[in-house]
Design a protein around this motif. Sequence first.
Motif, PDB file in Angstrom:
ATOM      1  N   ALA B 384       0.826  -1.202   0.000  1.00  0.00           N
ATOM      2  CA  ALA B 384       0.000   0.000   0.000  1.00  0.00           C
ATOM      3  C   ALA B 384       0.862   1.255   0.000  1.00  0.00           C
ATOM      4  N   LEU B 385       1.913   1.231   0.838  1.00  0.00           N
ATOM      5  CA  LEU B 385       2.767   2.413   0.927  1.00  0.00           C
ATOM      6  C   LEU B 385       3.472   2.677  -0.402  1.00  0.00           C
ATOM      7  N   ALA B 386       4.020   1.608  -0.999  1.00  0.00           N
ATOM      8  CA  ALA B 386       4.714   1.780  -2.272  1.00  0.00           C
ATOM      9  C   ALA B 386       3.740   2.214  -3.356  1.00  0.00           C
ATOM     10  N   ALA B 387       2.512   1.685  -3.314  1.00  0.00           N
ATOM     11  CA  ALA B 387       1.517   2.050  -4.321  1.00  0.00           C
ATOM     12  C   ALA B 387       1.157   3.523  -4.192  1.00  0.00           C
ATOM     13  N   ILE B 388       1.006   3.975  -2.944  1.00  0.00           N
ATOM     14  CA  ILE B 388       0.676   5.392  -2.725  1.00  0.00           C
ATOM     15  C   ILE B 388       1.798   6.274  -3.251  1.00  0.00           C
ATOM     16  N   SER B 389       3.033   5.795  -3.063  1.00  0.00           N
ATOM     17  CA  SER B 389       4.163   6.562  -3.563  1.00  0.00           C
ATOM     18  C   SER B 389       4.201   6.561  -5.088  1.00  0.00           C
ATOM     19  N   MET B 390       3.826   5.422  -5.698  1.00  0.00           N
ATOM     20  CA  MET B 390       3.788   5.369  -7.163  1.00  0.00           C
ATOM     21  C   MET B 390       2.753   6.337  -7.712  1.00  0.00           C
ATOM     22  N   ILE B 391       1.620   6.412  -7.026  1.00  0.00           N
ATOM     23  CA  ILE B 391       0.584   7.338  -7.485  1.00  0.00           C
ATOM     24  C   ILE B 391       1.067   8.767  -7.311  1.00  0.00           C
ATOM     25  N   PRO B 395       3.016  12.416   1.858  1.00  0.00           N
ATOM     26  CA  PRO B 395       4.417  12.824   1.877  1.00  0.00           C
ATOM     27  C   PRO B 395       5.356  11.756   1.344  1.00  0.00           C
ATOM     28  N   THR B 396       4.875  10.835   0.535  1.00  0.00           N
ATOM     29  CA  THR B 396       5.780   9.787   0.055  1.00  0.00           C
ATOM     30  C   THR B 396       6.688  10.346  -1.036  1.00  0.00           C
ATOM     31  N   ALA B 397       7.754   9.572  -1.314  1.00  0.00           N
ATOM     32  CA  ALA B 397       8.802  10.067  -2.206  1.00  0.00           C
ATOM     33  C   ALA B 397       8.290  10.372  -3.604  1.00  0.00           C
ATOM     34  N   GLY B 398       7.347   9.549  -4.086  1.00  0.00           N
ATOM     35  CA  GLY B 398       6.891   9.693  -5.469  1.00  0.00           C
ATOM     36  C   GLY B 398       6.298  11.052  -5.760  1.00  0.00           C
ATOM     37  N   PHE B 399       5.694  11.662  -4.746  1.00  0.00           N
ATOM     38  CA  PHE B 399       5.090  12.973  -4.950  1.00  0.00           C
ATOM     39  C   PHE B 399       6.131  14.004  -5.365  1.00  0.00           C
ATOM     40  N   PHE B 400       7.307  13.966  -4.696  1.00  0.00           N
ATOM     41  CA  PHE B 400       8.248  15.067  -4.869  1.00  0.00           C
ATOM     42  C   PHE B 400       8.921  15.038  -6.229  1.00  0.00           C
ATOM     43  N   SER B 401       9.249  13.815  -6.727  1.00  0.00           N
ATOM     44  CA  SER B 401       9.883  13.805  -8.048  1.00  0.00           C
ATOM     45  C   SER B 401       8.895  14.281  -9.102  1.00  0.00           C
ATOM     46  N   LYS B 402       7.615  13.886  -8.950  1.00  0.00           N
ATOM     47  CA  LYS B 402       6.626  14.359  -9.915  1.00  0.00           C
ATOM     48  C   LYS B 402       6.421  15.861  -9.789  1.00  0.00           C
ATOM     49  N   VAL B 420      -0.290  15.751 -19.048  1.00  0.00           N
ATOM     50  CA  VAL B 420       0.112  14.340 -19.119  1.00  0.00           C
ATOM     51  C   VAL B 420       0.501  13.830 -17.738  1.00  0.00           C
ATOM     52  N   ILE B 421       1.300  14.620 -17.002  1.00  0.00           N
ATOM     53  CA  ILE B 421       1.773  14.147 -15.700  1.00  0.00           C
ATOM     54  C   ILE B 421       0.596  14.008 -14.728  1.00  0.00           C
ATOM     55  N   LEU B 422      -0.330  14.964 -14.756  1.00  0.00           N
ATOM     56  CA  LEU B 422      -1.474  14.881 -13.848  1.00  0.00           C
ATOM     57  C   LEU B 422      -2.382  13.708 -14.207  1.00  0.00           C
ATOM     58  N   VAL B 423      -2.673  13.577 -15.525  1.00  0.00           N
ATOM     59  CA  VAL B 423      -3.551  12.478 -15.945  1.00  0.00           C
ATOM     60  C   VAL B 423      -2.925  11.132 -15.620  1.00  0.00           C
ATOM     61  N   SER B 424      -1.584  11.035 -15.827  1.00  0.00           N
ATOM     62  CA  SER B 424      -0.959   9.743 -15.582  1.00  0.00           C
ATOM     63  C   SER B 424      -1.010   9.394 -14.104  1.00  0.00           C
ATOM     64  N   SER B 425      -0.989  10.409 -13.239  1.00  0.00           N
ATOM     65  CA  SER B 425      -1.130  10.106 -11.817  1.00  0.00           C
ATOM     66  C   SER B 425      -2.493   9.491 -11.546  1.00  0.00           C
ATOM     67  N   LEU B 426      -3.520  10.017 -12.238  1.00  0.00           N
ATOM     68  CA  LEU B 426      -4.849   9.429 -12.087  1.00  0.00           C
ATOM     69  C   LEU B 426      -4.862   7.988 -12.585  1.00  0.00           C
ATOM     70  N   LEU B 427      -4.190   7.753 -13.742  1.00  0.00           N
ATOM     71  CA  LEU B 427      -4.148   6.391 -14.288  1.00  0.00           C
ATOM     72  C   LEU B 427      -3.429   5.460 -13.318  1.00  0.00           C
ATOM     73  N   ASN B 428      -2.306   5.957 -12.728  1.00  0.00           N
ATOM     74  CA  ASN B 428      -1.612   5.170 -11.705  1.00  0.00           C
ATOM     75  C   ASN B 428      -2.570   4.825 -10.579  1.00  0.00           C
ATOM     76  N   ALA B 429      -3.354   5.825 -10.191  1.00  0.00           N
ATOM     77  CA  ALA B 429      -4.295   5.603  -9.098  1.00  0.00           C
ATOM     78  C   ALA B 429      -5.281   4.508  -9.488  1.00  0.00           C
ATOM     79  N   VAL B 430      -5.729   4.511 -10.757  1.00  0.00           N
ATOM     80  CA  VAL B 430      -6.685   3.491 -11.189  1.00  0.00           C
ATOM     81  C   VAL B 430      -6.097   2.103 -11.011  1.00  0.00           C
ATOM     82  N   TYR B 431      -4.857   1.892 -11.523  1.00  0.00           N
ATOM     83  CA  TYR B 431      -4.409   0.498 -11.461  1.00  0.00           C
ATOM     84  C   TYR B 431      -3.905   0.082 -10.103  1.00  0.00           C
ATOM     85  N   PHE B 432      -3.500   1.016  -9.264  1.00  0.00           N
ATOM     86  CA  PHE B 432      -3.107   0.573  -7.925  1.00  0.00           C
ATOM     87  C   PHE B 432      -4.299   0.448  -6.980  1.00  0.00           C
ATOM     88  N   PHE B 433      -5.275   1.345  -7.122  1.00  0.00           N
ATOM     89  CA  PHE B 433      -6.440   1.219  -6.237  1.00  0.00           C
ATOM     90  C   PHE B 433      -7.233  -0.041  -6.534  1.00  0.00           C
TER      91      PHE B 433
END
Lengths: 123, 493
Positions: B384-391, B395-402, B420-433
């Motif tokens: 869950a933690l890694a998935a949240i970071s991928m999305i 405060p997970t690491a993935g947020f800051f690089s994006k 593109v970056i915002l939409v892809s975050s939504l797509l990430n959210a779809v497949y991890f959620f």
Amino acid sequence: MSNFFSDYSAYVLCFLLLTVGLYGMLLKRNYVKKVIGMTIFQAAIILFFIQTAYKADGTVPVKDAALPVDQTDAYINPLPHALMLTAIVVGVATVGVALSLLIRVHGAYGSLDEDDIQKEAAK
Amino acid sequence: MIAEHLPALPILLYLFVALLMPLANELGRGLPWTLSWLTSLTVAALGGYGLWLTSSGGAIRYAMGGWSPPIGIELVADPLSCFFTFAIGAVSAFVLLHSRESVERDCGAKNAMTFYASSLLLLAGFSGIVGTGDLFNLYVFLEISALAGYAVLGCGSAKAALSSFRYLIIGTIGASFYLIGIGLLLSKTGSLNMVDVAAILQVDGLGPVTTLAVVFIFVGLGIKMALLPLHYWLPDVYTNAPATSTALVAPLGTKVAAYALLRLGYEVLPYEALLADLRIFDVVLYLGAVGIVWGSIMAIAQDNLKRMLAYSSVAQIGYIAVGFGLATPNGYIGAVLHVINHAVMKACLFLVTANLERQGEGTSIKGLNASLRKKMPLTCACFALAAISMIGLPPTAGFFSKWYLLLGSYDQGSWVLVVVILVSSLLNAVYFFRVLERLYLGKDEDAPDAPKRARLPWVMGLSTLVLALSLLLLGFGNVYIVSNFISPMLPGF
């Protein structure tokens, strides 16, 4: 343009060989033929490097008593040859790894043809 | 003394310990495993020390065999290379720590020694790519890591061997294209040393030969880093290989190719000409952007967890390519930060799949349900933690690089990329959620009297947990990392 092929004939042949190798690697359905394509591809690159070392009327890069050392045009460039010695070793290792993987594939599927293997895998 | 020899130490350490493996195997059965993760930990320490040393004191250059640079092979430790050395050492240390049981199960107990020797050669190749200052030397290390990688990825099932063979064919094309590019550069400049070539090309500019060389180098490294149209080898290889091998290669393999691209694009090849005349940065940028969307959509369509993660790797490589292609300070920071963030996230996620395989749970997403959460609470929490970071949620690491990538796109005024970056975050959210929903909100479908399985060995749990928690650490520490370590490595823009 008319002189292009005669001036650069060696390079043109080299890139032809490169294309043949690439064709074999990408489009042949048999895995051993892919490996053969790979060796042709690597041989073409080796020949290409060797050609860049060539100088008209140059001699082997071993110190010659008759020629002054600082007359660099008299010697061909030895560096590409040395590099290609390494590239040949890499090529041999790659073929070795490829064949050993193929032995395992053949053991499991009984064939080295992409179509047969896909049929086998779909079963 | 360590500081003086720092550039050579990680490579030599890995090579030397890899050669010791047969001996270690005779002395004790667990010894190859112990030695390999300890070596990686040492390399991580060396990388961290180097990062601290070079970010204030400047680069350390090392002439191999005492042959001074334009003639001899030069190794360089600067902030960027030390950063990557640290990432390679730290991530691989925990993956290797985790690997003992999976390797014996997937590759056979008597092959374990060979597996560890190959992994160390693989890592030697990676740290060589990162540490070298010589173009041909880079090719040699590229091939060392690739050859060891084929062996590591091809062990286990026949399917793994088959996809590893296909990877070998395409990987050889990539490395050979790079070699052709080097040949063209050599014939043009007469040198192989990166600093020397950069100085010569700065004067000569971008002639036809150099342009051809640039194209060959970018295509070759593009194959190696799985940039979009050249990515098709990746999903099969990562899905079919044993979980440990994937966890070892997936976080690092494509990143070091991205490193080579960063290094060559910004520092060796004539940067201004590439940017303005050839516009190759734009090409990489838009391929990356398409890769982000395409990889995310393909990931949504997958049912196998490993395959989903493999497609998500294609998307994440897209982020790094975007940061590279933006050619602004913020884009560069985003790309470098995303390399380490994604390496940790992906290693953590693939270790989770390895844990699932170990416990006999399938990796099919349809097969996951809430009972898993009760059986393996820790693994699910790490996922869950890694998935949240991928999305990319703070405060997970993935947020800051994006965030840095977004800032970079904003600096460039390219609103398409922001979208593109915002939409892809939504797509990430779809497949991890999709997965998280099954784990945390789904019904408990398991029979209550199902037989209890043995618990996960503690080392496996520990390494997954450490990687997951370091995502929080990277997230909270990102200002410190960026201002102290990444800022000194920025090339002149």
